[in-house]
Every structure is written in structure tokens, then in C-alpha cells.
Scaffold this motif. Structure first.
Motif, PDB file in Angstrom:
ATOM      1  N   GLY A  96     -41.395  22.347  27.963  1.00  0.00           N
ATOM      2  CA  GLY A  96     -40.300  22.258  27.018  1.00  0.00           C
ATOM      3  C   GLY A  96     -38.996  22.119  27.766  1.00  0.00           C
ATOM      4  O   GLY A  96     -38.423  21.237  27.162  1.00  0.00           O
ATOM      5  N   PHE A  97     -38.637  23.105  28.530  1.00  0.00           N
ATOM      6  CA  PHE A  97     -37.464  23.339  29.267  1.00  0.00           C
ATOM      7  C   PHE A  97     -37.109  21.971  30.105  1.00  0.00           C
ATOM      8  O   PHE A  97     -36.094  21.275  29.841  1.00  0.00           O
ATOM      9  CB  PHE A  97     -37.134  24.196  30.062  1.00  0.00           C
ATOM     10  N   TRP A  98     -38.054  21.385  30.795  1.00  0.00           N
ATOM     11  CA  TRP A  98     -37.823  20.241  31.492  1.00  0.00           C
ATOM     12  C   TRP A  98     -37.788  19.190  30.890  1.00  0.00           C
ATOM     13  O   TRP A  98     -36.913  18.087  30.880  1.00  0.00           O
ATOM     14  CB  TRP A  98     -39.298  20.110  32.235  1.00  0.00           C
ATOM     15  N   ALA A  99     -38.612  18.783  29.733  1.00  0.00           N
ATOM     16  CA  ALA A  99     -38.654  17.593  28.698  1.00  0.00           C
ATOM     17  C   ALA A  99     -37.270  17.728  28.044  1.00  0.00           C
ATOM     18  O   ALA A  99     -36.570  16.718  27.979  1.00  0.00           O
ATOM     19  CB  ALA A  99     -39.597  17.625  27.844  1.00  0.00           C
ATOM     20  N   GLY A 100     -36.919  18.788  27.764  1.00  0.00           N
ATOM     21  CA  GLY A 100     -35.551  19.140  26.938  1.00  0.00           C
ATOM     22  C   GLY A 100     -34.431  18.651  27.978  1.00  0.00           C
ATOM     23  O   GLY A 100     -33.423  18.068  27.349  1.00  0.00           O
ATOM     24  N   LYS A 101     -34.596  18.967  29.122  1.00  0.00           N
ATOM     25  CA  LYS A 101     -33.339  18.674  29.881  1.00  0.00           C
ATOM     26  C   LYS A 101     -33.129  17.258  30.251  1.00  0.00           C
ATOM     27  O   LYS A 101     -32.163  16.630  30.256  1.00  0.00           O
ATOM     28  CB  LYS A 101     -33.689  19.533  31.209  1.00  0.00           C
ATOM     29  N   GLN A 144     -30.265  14.777  29.434  1.00  0.00           N
ATOM     30  CA  GLN A 144     -29.513  13.968  30.319  1.00  0.00           C
ATOM     31  C   GLN A 144     -29.399  12.583  30.025  1.00  0.00           C
ATOM     32  O   GLN A 144     -28.164  12.016  30.280  1.00  0.00           O
ATOM     33  CB  GLN A 144     -30.242  14.119  31.984  1.00  0.00           C
ATOM     34  N   LYS A 145     -30.309  12.112  29.492  1.00  0.00           N
ATOM     35  CA  LYS A 145     -30.459  10.747  29.106  1.00  0.00           C
ATOM     36  C   LYS A 145     -29.414  10.727  27.861  1.00  0.00           C
ATOM     37  O   LYS A 145     -28.581   9.313  27.799  1.00  0.00           O
ATOM     38  CB  LYS A 145     -31.723  10.323  28.344  1.00  0.00           C
ATOM     39  N   GLU A 146     -29.176  11.388  26.816  1.00  0.00           N
ATOM     40  CA  GLU A 146     -28.370  11.095  25.775  1.00  0.00           C
ATOM     41  C   GLU A 146     -26.933  11.771  26.013  1.00  0.00           C
ATOM     42  O   GLU A 146     -25.882  11.027  25.514  1.00  0.00           O
ATOM     43  CB  GLU A 146     -28.970  11.802  24.486  1.00  0.00           C
TER      44      GLU A 146
END
Length: 207
Positions: free
Chosen positions: A171-176, A180-182
Motif C-alpha cells: 500500500g505504501f509503495w503503490a501510494g507513493k 509521484q505521478k500526480e
């Protein structure tokens, strides 16, 4: 004739300086407008997440009333932890007050950096214990539900701990990655602006 040419040249130089100042001011205004736009979009997404988590919390509390023993405790911890998560998200991502946008630019960018950061120190201080409570409540529910099918709870505890830690890491990795993209680009620009102000430089032309 040569004197007139000199005056015209000097006038052009003054006009260029004025345009340069306006350009710098426009860049700051554009950055503020872009921040407002990102903040508005972020708030909409967070509100959707809040509605989802609040629904889960309500369901868990409702289920708790029909449980007894250790399972009831697990649902209570899980439900209350999710309510706290809702409060955290609400206050963490509420929009800046209108007064914040009228602050001196140096103060505004300092606030904007903290606001737009993925996680800061205060976030970790709140989230680590909160995830601990959610994991504990969820673990109690998981073990109480499946303990009848196994002779030992040790295996269930190990499975749950590994699953929950993996869930948090993913969850942390996907959220980061999504952050980063947005928001990565605007966050980078605001940090650069903050660093220029901190260095005591007045020009923002390098941003």
C-alpha cells in the motif's frame, strides 16, 4: 542623434527589467493556482476514501453488537481504529484557509511543501500506531474466525502478521508511486522555490 539612441536603449533596458519582474510574479501566481487545483482534486479523492472507510467502520461496529468474547473486542478495535483513520484523513487533507494564500510567498511555500508532501514526521507518528491498532483488531477477528479450523493459533498469528505487513508495504509503495505521478512534479517545483527563498535569493527565474 547618438544621445537619442542612448536614451532609447536605456528605456528598452528598463522595460525588459519590468517584464522580467512581472514574469517572476506570474510564475509565483501560476504556482499558487496550480497548487489550488491539485489540492482541490486531492480533496475529492480523499472524500471518496473517507466515505469508504467510514462505511467499513460502521459495518464492523454493527457486527460487533452480535459478537461476544474476543471476537467482539477485535471488531471494536477495528471499527474504532477506522473511525480515527477517518478523522486523520479529514484533517490531514483539508484545504488551506484563504488566509494562507495571502501570506508572504516564503511562508506560503513552506506550508505548501508540508501540505503536499507524501508523508511527513507527524504523519508517521500518527499512522504507525494507527496501523498497529488496525492490525491488532483485524488479527483478533481473523484468528477468532479461523481458530476452530486449526489446532494452534501460532500459525494463524504468523500468517496474519506476514499478510498485514505485506499489505502495508504494498500500500505504501503503490501510494507513493501514484503520488509521484500526480503530485511529484509540483512538489518538486515548490521545494525548489522554498530552497531559493531559504538561500536568500530574490529571483525565481531558475524555476
Amino acid at each position: 542623434m547618438e544621445l537619442d539612441d542612448f536614451k532609447k536603449k536605456d528605456k528598452k533596458n528598463m522595460d525588459f527589467t519590468k517584464v522580467d519582474d512581472n514574469s517572476t510574479s506570474d510564475r509565483i501566481d501560476d504556482m499558487i493556482n496550480l497548487f489550488r487545483s491539485h489540492e482541490k482534486n486531492q480533496r475529492k479523492k480523499v472524500l471518496n476514501i473517507i466515505v469508504f472507510i467510514l462505511s467499513l467502520a460502521t459495518i464492523y461496529i454493527a457486527i460487533m453488537s452480535s459478537q461476544n468474547g474476543i471476537a467482539q473486542l477485535g471488531y471494536f478495535i477495528l471499527g474504532m481504529s477506522l473511525f480515527v483513520a477517518v478523522l486523520y484523513l479529514w484533517f490531514r487533507y483539508r484545504p488551506l484557509s484563504p488566509k494562507s494564500y495571502s501570506l508572504p510567498h516564503k511562508q506560503f511555500v513552506e506550508i505548501a511543501v508540508r501540505k503536499l508532501s507524501y508523508f511527513n514526521t507527524i504523519d508517521y507518528i500518527i499512522l504507525i500506531p494507527l496501523l498497529g491498532f488496525i492490525g491488532t483488531g483485524g488479527g483478533i477477528v481473523f484468528i477468532s474466525r479461523l481458530s476452530r479450523y486449526t489446532g494452534t493459533n501460532i500459525l494463524l498469528i504468523i500468517i496474519w502478521v506476514l499478510f498485514f505487513i505485506s499489505l502495508c508495504v504494498i500500500g505504501f509503495w503503490a501510494g507513493k508511486k501514484n503520488w509521484q505521478k500526480e503530485y511529484g512534479e509540483i512538489h518538486k517545483k515548490i521545494v525548489e522555490m522554498k530552497n531559493l527563498y531559504s538561500s536568500g535569493r530574490n529571483s525565481l527565474e531558475e524555476i
